[in-house]
Enzyme design. Structure first.
Site, mmCIF file in Angstrom:
data_model
loop_
_atom_site.group_PDB
_atom_site.id
_atom_site.type_symbol
_atom_site.label_atom_id
_atom_site.label_comp_id
_atom_site.label_asym_id
_atom_site.label_seq_id
_atom_site.Cartn_x
_atom_site.Cartn_y
_atom_site.Cartn_z
ATOM 1 C CG LEU A 525 33.720 -59.295 55.865
ATOM 2 C CD1 LEU A 525 32.724 -59.928 54.889
ATOM 3 C CD2 LEU A 525 33.872 -57.799 55.561
ATOM 4 C CD GLU A 526 38.156 -59.130 56.542
ATOM 5 O OE1 GLU A 526 38.485 -60.165 55.941
ATOM 6 O OE2 GLU A 526 38.089 -58.032 55.979
#
Length: 575
Positions: A525-526
């Site tokens: 996600l990051e």
């Protein structure tokens, strides 16, 4: 009937008394059905013979010429009767029969006859069964009886046997043969269906009986210590063992004997007014209990009355010590973290959220210590982590496996839980231990603390990426960082942030997160480590946690055009 002389079916099964129900009411019902069916066929054949000028046969015989057919010979009995059916073709001996010389006709022409034999079992008195047989190509009938115990045999034989016809090969005779064969096959199908149904019933009865016998040999055990379901399954060799939450009023959990495998004192129970010991009950076969006994050296069996919901259940409990003047020994060594974890896991899996109270039989009403599970990420010993691994895998024999787990990690240079967490993250749990099942379980343990400050916060759009991670509470970073609004999301920056930008401590939430969640959910996600990079920071409570910092060069250059988030609180900023 040129089909080898015999057509039909045969089946044999075992039955309990009273369980032989087929269509029509059991073996005798099937017999009555057969009789009715053949009577129907022969009545039809008689009508057809009249049309062709022959004499009537069977149940529809002409009263004026009673000797022109052989009537059904019946063997009546108290269970409904079994009939031997023998029919002869009227055309074969019709002329001689009209002269009253049936025997001469039989001798002269060989008598075409069809014998249908049935043998079945009917219930007799006084626990006996009577085996009736009515088979024979001469119309002979026989009856034999036999005494049996509770199990009965059901045997059904159906056959159509053709006698040689010396002179008669008429078309009408062929029709007789064909219809009687069809009738026999129809009845055979009915009986076979009944036998199949009976077999299913008997298998069900047998299964119920087996379970009842097993229940008669089952022992109910009340568990209150480290014997949770995972440990019990491994110890008794039953991977499907089930435990039910239970409590024991009037008894306190106390600690007494020192167990080398657990590295400290282990539990027993002791009578204590107003106390309640929480645990579980399980049902063990004699063989399974024998295996468990081997792990309970120094313990004896005591009969107790446990509570399972609103039900009272008689059970046995293993109680430490064999002294006559004391119910159980007094505390001699403090329990280890691994053993307290094992009890906590046992309580947790049965829905008991109470902490573990440490007491001694010397004063069972007095609580010496209250131990609450701190979370896997805060456990201090690798042996305690091994207990949590086994709570997932259910395949280790404890506590021996815990010692082997710690020794294996030691050979790989891992001596603390923090080192284990870091190694598991670097290798995604793949090579921390050689046991693949245990390695997978390690990836599921919430070994890591993660601090979130933006869209991963509760009630924010990306919070679901945390899955079943454990919320530990709100927190704040010890050091200040650059914190700006990037539009769709905020970002925090440390190294590489433009100088002169204001810095503030970040406010957010801390979660206990598994290796799987970090490596397979949050990192992607990051865009770790290219856009954001996961780094460890100190929180205001003095503990460390992972946090994601912006490191993308182009995004860092754009900070000057982005507004700051005052106070480091993204949720307050959104309001």
């Amino acid at each position: 009937m040129n089909v080898g002389g015999v057509a039909g079916t045969s089946a044999a099964v075992g039955s309990q008394r009273g369980g032989n129900r087929m269509r029509g009411g059991g073996a005798n019902g099937a017999t009555r059905y057969l009789i009715a069916k053949v009577d129907e066929v022969w009545e039809g054949l008689g009508r057809r013979a009249n049309k062709g000028g022959g004499a009537e046969v069977g149940a529809g015989a002409n009263a004026a010429t009673p000797t022109s057919s052989r009537k059904t010979e019946a063997l009546e009995d108290d269970a409904g009767g079994v009939k031997n059916l023998t029919r002869i073709c009227a055309k074969c001996c019709g002329d001689e029969a009209e002269d009253g010389n049936v025997e001469a006709a039989e001798r002269a022409q060989g008598i075409g006859s069809f014998d249908i034999g049935i043998s079945g079992v009917a219930g007799g008195a006084d626990g006996h069964t009577v085996d009736y047989e009515a088979v024979g190509d001469n119309g002979d009938t026989s009856k034999s009886t036999r005494a049996v115990r509770r199990n009965l045999d059901v045997v059904v034989n159906i056959g159509v046997v053709e006698k040689p016809h010396a002179k008669c090969r008429t078309e009408r005779h062929a029709l007789v043969e064909a219809e009687l064969l069809a009738a026999s096959l129809d009845v055979a199908g009915v009986l076979q269906e009944g036998v199949d149904n009976l077999t299913r019933v008997l298998l069900s009865v047998s299964d119920c009986f087996s379970r009842r016998v097993k229940r008669m040999n089952v022992v109910t055990v009340f568990n209150y210590g480290s014997n949770g379901v995972a440990q019990l399954r491994a110890r008794v060799g039953n991977p499907n063992l089930v435990c039910r939450a239970a409590s024991l009023p009037g008894y306190a959990r106390v600690f007494c004997l020192r167990a080398g495998g657990w590295g400290g004192g282990v539990a027993s129970i002791c009578p204590c007014d107003k106390a309640i010991t929480y645990g579980s009950v399980c049902s063990l076969t004699a063989e399974e209990k024998g295996r468990l006994d081997m792990y309970e050296g120094g313990y004896r069996e005591v009969s107790v009355e446990a509570r399972v919901g609103d039900e009272r259940v008689r059970a046995i409990a293993y109680v430490a010590g064999r002294e006559n003047n004391r119910f159980t020994p007094a505390l001699s060594a403090a329990p280890s973290e691994a053993y307290l974890t094992a009890i906590s896991v046992h309580l947790r899996e049965n829905g008991w959220e109470s902490p573990v109270e440490v007491r001694s039989s010397a004063a069972p009403a007095r609580v010496l210590e209250v131990w609450r599970h701190p979370g896997v990420h805060r456990l201090e010993t690798l042996a305690a982590v091994a207990v949590e691994v086994n709570a997932i895998t259910h395949h280790w024999e404890m506590p021996q496996a815990a010692a082997e787990f710690v020794a294996e990690l030691g050979r790989k240079g891992i001596a603390t839980v923090r080192e284990l967490a870091d190694r598991a993250l670097l290798e995604n749990g793949g090579t921390t231990v050689d046991d693949g099942v245990a390695a997978a379980a390690l990836r599921r343990l919430a070994l890591h603390r993660v601090f979130v400050y933006g869209t991963l916060l509760r009630q924010c759009r990306n919070h679901h990426y945390l899955g079943d991670s454990l919320f530990l509470g709100e927190a704040m970073t010890l050091e200040p960082y650059v914190f700006a609004d990037f539009g769709a999301f905020p970002f925090a920056a440390d190294e590489g942030a433009p100088p002169g930008r204001p810095r503030v401590p970040l406010r957010g939430e801390v979660y206990a997160v598994s290796t799987d969640c970090l490596a397979r959910s949050l990192d992607p996600l990051e865009s770790h480590p290219s856009f954001y990079r996961r780094s460890k920071v100190l929180l205001s409570d003095g503990d460390e946690a992972w946090v994601y910092f912006l490191v993308d060069p182009e995004a860092l250059e754009d900070i000057a055009a982005r507004p700051d988030i005052p106070g480091g609180d993204y949720r307050a900023y959104l309001l």
